[in-house]
Design a protein around this motif. Structure first.
Motif, mmCIF file in Angstrom:
data_model
loop_
_atom_site.group_PDB
_atom_site.id
_atom_site.type_symbol
_atom_site.label_atom_id
_atom_site.label_comp_id
_atom_site.label_asym_id
_atom_site.label_seq_id
_atom_site.Cartn_x
_atom_site.Cartn_y
_atom_site.Cartn_z
ATOM 1 N N GLU A 199 0.825 -1.405 -0.051
ATOM 2 C CA GLU A 199 -0.185 0.035 0.209
ATOM 3 C C GLU A 199 1.054 1.075 -0.181
ATOM 4 O OE1 GLU A 199 -3.805 2.091 2.225
ATOM 5 O OE2 GLU A 199 -2.749 0.321 3.253
ATOM 6 N N LEU A 200 0.771 2.019 -1.059
ATOM 7 C CA LEU A 200 1.416 3.178 -1.269
ATOM 8 C C LEU A 200 0.604 4.424 -0.959
ATOM 9 C CD1 LEU A 200 3.212 2.653 -4.576
ATOM 10 C CD2 LEU A 200 4.016 1.747 -2.051
ATOM 11 N N GLU A 201 1.400 5.562 -0.599
ATOM 12 C CA GLU A 201 0.636 7.028 -0.229
ATOM 13 C C GLU A 201 0.827 7.437 -1.976
ATOM 14 O OE1 GLU A 201 1.680 11.524 1.126
ATOM 15 O OE2 GLU A 201 2.738 9.751 2.184
ATOM 16 N N MET A 202 -0.075 7.309 -2.696
ATOM 17 C CA MET A 202 -0.151 7.601 -3.905
ATOM 18 C C MET A 202 0.070 9.091 -4.215
ATOM 19 S SD MET A 202 0.077 4.827 -5.427
ATOM 20 C CE MET A 202 0.074 5.295 -7.155
ATOM 21 N N ILE A 203 1.090 9.422 -5.104
ATOM 22 C CA ILE A 203 1.415 10.860 -5.671
ATOM 23 C C ILE A 203 0.376 11.103 -6.753
ATOM 24 C CG2 ILE A 203 3.158 12.344 -6.439
ATOM 25 C CD1 ILE A 203 5.106 10.675 -4.927
ATOM 26 N N PRO A 204 -0.370 12.471 -6.681
ATOM 27 C CA PRO A 204 -1.280 12.446 -8.006
ATOM 28 C C PRO A 204 -0.748 13.110 -9.268
ATOM 29 C CG PRO A 204 -1.377 14.356 -6.433
ATOM 30 C CD PRO A 204 -0.454 13.250 -5.739
ATOM 31 N N LEU A 205 0.191 12.347 -9.570
ATOM 32 C CA LEU A 205 1.046 12.602 -11.008
ATOM 33 C C LEU A 205 0.907 11.481 -11.832
ATOM 34 C CD1 LEU A 205 4.093 14.652 -9.457
ATOM 35 C CD2 LEU A 205 2.169 15.494 -10.331
ATOM 36 N N GLU A 206 0.759 11.860 -13.344
ATOM 37 C CA GLU A 206 1.208 10.820 -14.189
ATOM 38 C C GLU A 206 2.595 11.245 -14.897
ATOM 39 O OE1 GLU A 206 -2.078 10.575 -16.881
ATOM 40 O OE2 GLU A 206 -3.415 9.461 -15.431
ATOM 41 N N VAL A 207 3.369 10.420 -14.760
ATOM 42 C CA VAL A 207 4.780 10.661 -15.305
ATOM 43 C C VAL A 207 4.827 9.786 -16.824
ATOM 44 C CG1 VAL A 207 7.204 10.703 -14.828
ATOM 45 C CG2 VAL A 207 5.807 10.958 -12.991
ATOM 46 N N ILE A 208 4.719 10.806 -17.672
ATOM 47 C CA ILE A 208 4.902 10.051 -19.123
ATOM 48 C C ILE A 208 6.345 10.214 -19.629
ATOM 49 C CG2 ILE A 208 4.056 10.245 -21.452
ATOM 50 C CD1 ILE A 208 2.001 11.970 -19.021
ATOM 51 N N VAL A 209 6.981 9.121 -20.233
ATOM 52 C CA VAL A 209 8.336 9.239 -20.734
ATOM 53 C C VAL A 209 8.193 8.942 -22.259
ATOM 54 C CG1 VAL A 209 10.727 8.306 -20.876
ATOM 55 C CG2 VAL A 209 9.299 8.390 -18.616
ATOM 56 N N ARG A 210 8.604 9.964 -23.001
ATOM 57 C CA ARG A 210 8.319 9.836 -24.497
ATOM 58 C C ARG A 210 9.800 9.560 -25.249
ATOM 59 N NH1 ARG A 210 3.446 11.348 -26.068
ATOM 60 N NH2 ARG A 210 2.241 12.498 -24.529
ATOM 61 N N ASN A 211 9.955 8.414 -25.908
ATOM 62 C CA ASN A 211 11.069 8.110 -26.827
ATOM 63 C C ASN A 211 10.903 8.405 -28.222
ATOM 64 O OD1 ASN A 211 12.713 6.951 -24.541
ATOM 65 N ND2 ASN A 211 11.031 5.235 -24.745
ATOM 66 N N VAL A 212 9.613 8.534 -28.598
ATOM 67 C CA VAL A 212 9.257 8.476 -30.133
ATOM 68 C C VAL A 212 8.103 9.504 -29.917
ATOM 69 C CG1 VAL A 212 8.630 7.771 -32.239
ATOM 70 C CG2 VAL A 212 10.181 6.427 -30.708
ATOM 71 N N ALA A 213 8.058 10.639 -30.774
ATOM 72 C CA ALA A 213 6.895 11.478 -30.937
ATOM 73 C C ALA A 213 5.748 10.779 -31.431
ATOM 74 C CB ALA A 213 7.383 12.831 -31.814
ATOM 75 N N ALA A 214 4.622 10.915 -30.643
ATOM 76 C CA ALA A 214 3.349 10.197 -31.140
ATOM 77 C C ALA A 214 2.399 10.999 -30.243
ATOM 78 C CB ALA A 214 3.569 8.913 -31.004
ATOM 79 N N GLY A 215 0.898 10.619 -30.603
ATOM 80 C CA GLY A 215 -0.329 11.016 -29.853
ATOM 81 C C GLY A 215 -0.209 12.659 -29.554
ATOM 82 N N SER A 216 -0.707 12.580 -28.375
ATOM 83 C CA SER A 216 -0.928 14.336 -27.929
ATOM 84 C C SER A 216 0.487 15.249 -28.403
ATOM 85 C CB SER A 216 -1.296 14.478 -26.560
ATOM 86 O OG SER A 216 -0.036 13.871 -25.776
ATOM 87 N N MET A 217 1.563 14.551 -28.441
ATOM 88 C CA MET A 217 2.767 15.522 -28.742
ATOM 89 C C MET A 217 2.732 15.822 -30.014
ATOM 90 S SD MET A 217 6.665 14.548 -27.830
ATOM 91 C CE MET A 217 8.074 15.827 -28.014
ATOM 92 N N VAL A 218 2.318 14.941 -30.723
ATOM 93 C CA VAL A 218 2.226 15.263 -32.518
ATOM 94 C C VAL A 218 1.071 16.378 -32.598
ATOM 95 C CG1 VAL A 218 1.718 14.571 -34.609
ATOM 96 C CG2 VAL A 218 3.446 13.411 -32.984
ATOM 97 N N ARG A 219 -0.088 16.150 -31.873
ATOM 98 C CA ARG A 219 -0.983 16.976 -32.001
ATOM 99 C C ARG A 219 -0.928 18.426 -31.228
ATOM 100 N NH1 ARG A 219 -3.735 12.183 -29.764
ATOM 101 N NH2 ARG A 219 -4.029 13.240 -27.754
ATOM 102 N N ASN A 220 -0.191 18.415 -30.426
ATOM 103 C CA ASN A 220 0.029 19.910 -29.588
ATOM 104 C C ASN A 220 1.088 20.554 -30.015
ATOM 105 O OD1 ASN A 220 -2.361 19.206 -28.290
ATOM 106 N ND2 ASN A 220 -1.432 18.372 -26.871
ATOM 107 N N TYR A 221 2.181 19.863 -30.516
ATOM 108 C CA TYR A 221 3.514 20.633 -30.950
ATOM 109 C C TYR A 221 4.010 20.400 -32.320
ATOM 110 C CZ TYR A 221 3.402 20.811 -25.834
ATOM 111 O OH TYR A 221 3.054 21.001 -24.511
ATOM 112 N N PRO A 222 4.989 21.343 -32.713
ATOM 113 C CA PRO A 222 5.322 21.158 -34.214
ATOM 114 C C PRO A 222 6.385 20.083 -34.458
ATOM 115 C CG PRO A 222 6.275 22.957 -33.270
ATOM 116 C CD PRO A 222 5.384 22.568 -32.113
ATOM 117 N N VAL A 223 5.841 18.571 -34.333
ATOM 118 C CA VAL A 223 6.823 17.728 -34.322
ATOM 119 C C VAL A 223 5.973 16.600 -35.240
ATOM 120 C CG1 VAL A 223 6.167 16.760 -32.021
ATOM 121 C CG2 VAL A 223 8.456 15.824 -33.070
ATOM 122 N N ARG A 224 6.943 15.969 -36.148
ATOM 123 C CA ARG A 224 6.270 14.921 -36.915
ATOM 124 C C ARG A 224 6.248 13.719 -35.992
ATOM 125 N NH1 ARG A 224 8.533 14.732 -42.946
ATOM 126 N NH2 ARG A 224 7.560 16.951 -42.609
#
Length: 243
Positions: free
Chosen positions: A89-114
């Motif tokens: 049982e952990l004291e959960m931290i209210p964060l989602e930590v996303i590690v991106r190795n390749v541009a895809a998904g919301s990164m492509v939708r929101n920023y000028p990257v292919r």
């Protein structure tokens, strides 16, 4: 009430989109049940797919064990059956930590990257975990101002996320899969940050290294094919030993 070897399922603690947490008869230990529910777009799309929960549970158990083998501590204790595991049982931290190795998904939708652009070094994005606010992105100053983490904890969290990325990226590469990006959640346990939640096809973006085809929940999100067949394919590769 269900029971396993020396473990009894107690009261429901929390029910999320695809998992339920229960008390056990041991203080500090919880039972996690992976349900067959699948959702997308903040719950706007929902279905129940038989076997989906057990596939995610098996993959999560294997990947948590892999991290432990590399001295990265997680909440995982052991699997109880195909769709349930025992965790600290952990004291959960209210964060989602996303590690991106390749541009895809919301990164492509929101920023000028292919889409498909290699990100070197990997990019860490941290979101505030709150569906009602649509998980807004945070920067370091906001995390500190909101007192979610101390400065030292924030540095530890980022270092842990990058260590996890190295381990998982190499593991999937050996199985012909590209780890495009993935989400981690962390919690405190006796003053230490541990990896919690799950690591499964629901929380990763995976591409076939040869075809670049999706091997994750994007298949369900965007109706690219049979998501259960894809999940089975990933689970088979994850659970199979590679010499």
């Amino acid at each position: 009430m269900r029971a396993w070897n020396n473990v009894k399922q107690g009261d429901l603690v929390y029910s999320g989109k695809a998992k339920s947490l229960f008390r056990t008869d041991t203080d500090g230990e919880l039972l996690v049940n992976f349900r067959d529910d699948i959702t997308a777009f903040d719950g706007g799309k929902k279905d129940v797919l038989t076997e989906k929960g057990s596939l995610n549970a098996k993959v999560s158990a294997r990947l948590f064990s892999l991290l432990e083998e590399h001295r990265i501590r997680t909440h995982f204790i052991r699997s109880l059956d195909d769709s349930s595991m025992l965790v600290r049982e952990l004291e959960m931290i209210p964060l989602e930590v996303i590690v991106r190795n390749v541009a895809a998904g919301s990164m492509v939708r929101n920023y000028p990257v292919r889409e498909g652009t290699l990100l070197d070094p990997p990019v860490i994005v941290i979101d505030y975990k709150d569906d009602s606010r649509h998980d807004p992105m945070l920067n370091d100053d906001l995390i500190l101002a909101l007192k979610i983490l101390s400065r030292d904890e924030l540095q530890q969290l980022k270092e842990l996320a990058l260590r996890v990325n190295i381990v998982l990226s190499r593991f999937f590469e050996a199985r012909g899969i590209i780890l495009v990006d993935f989400k981690l959640e962390f919690g405190r346990y006796n003053g230490e940050l541990l990896v919690g939640d799950e690591i499964s096809m629901d929380s990763m973006r995976l591409w076939d290294a040869r075809t670049k085809g999706s091997l994750d929940k994007d298949v369900y999100r965007f109706e690219k094919g049979d998501v259960l067949a894809v999940y089975r394919q990933v689970a088979e590769k994850v659970l199979k030993k590679v010499e």
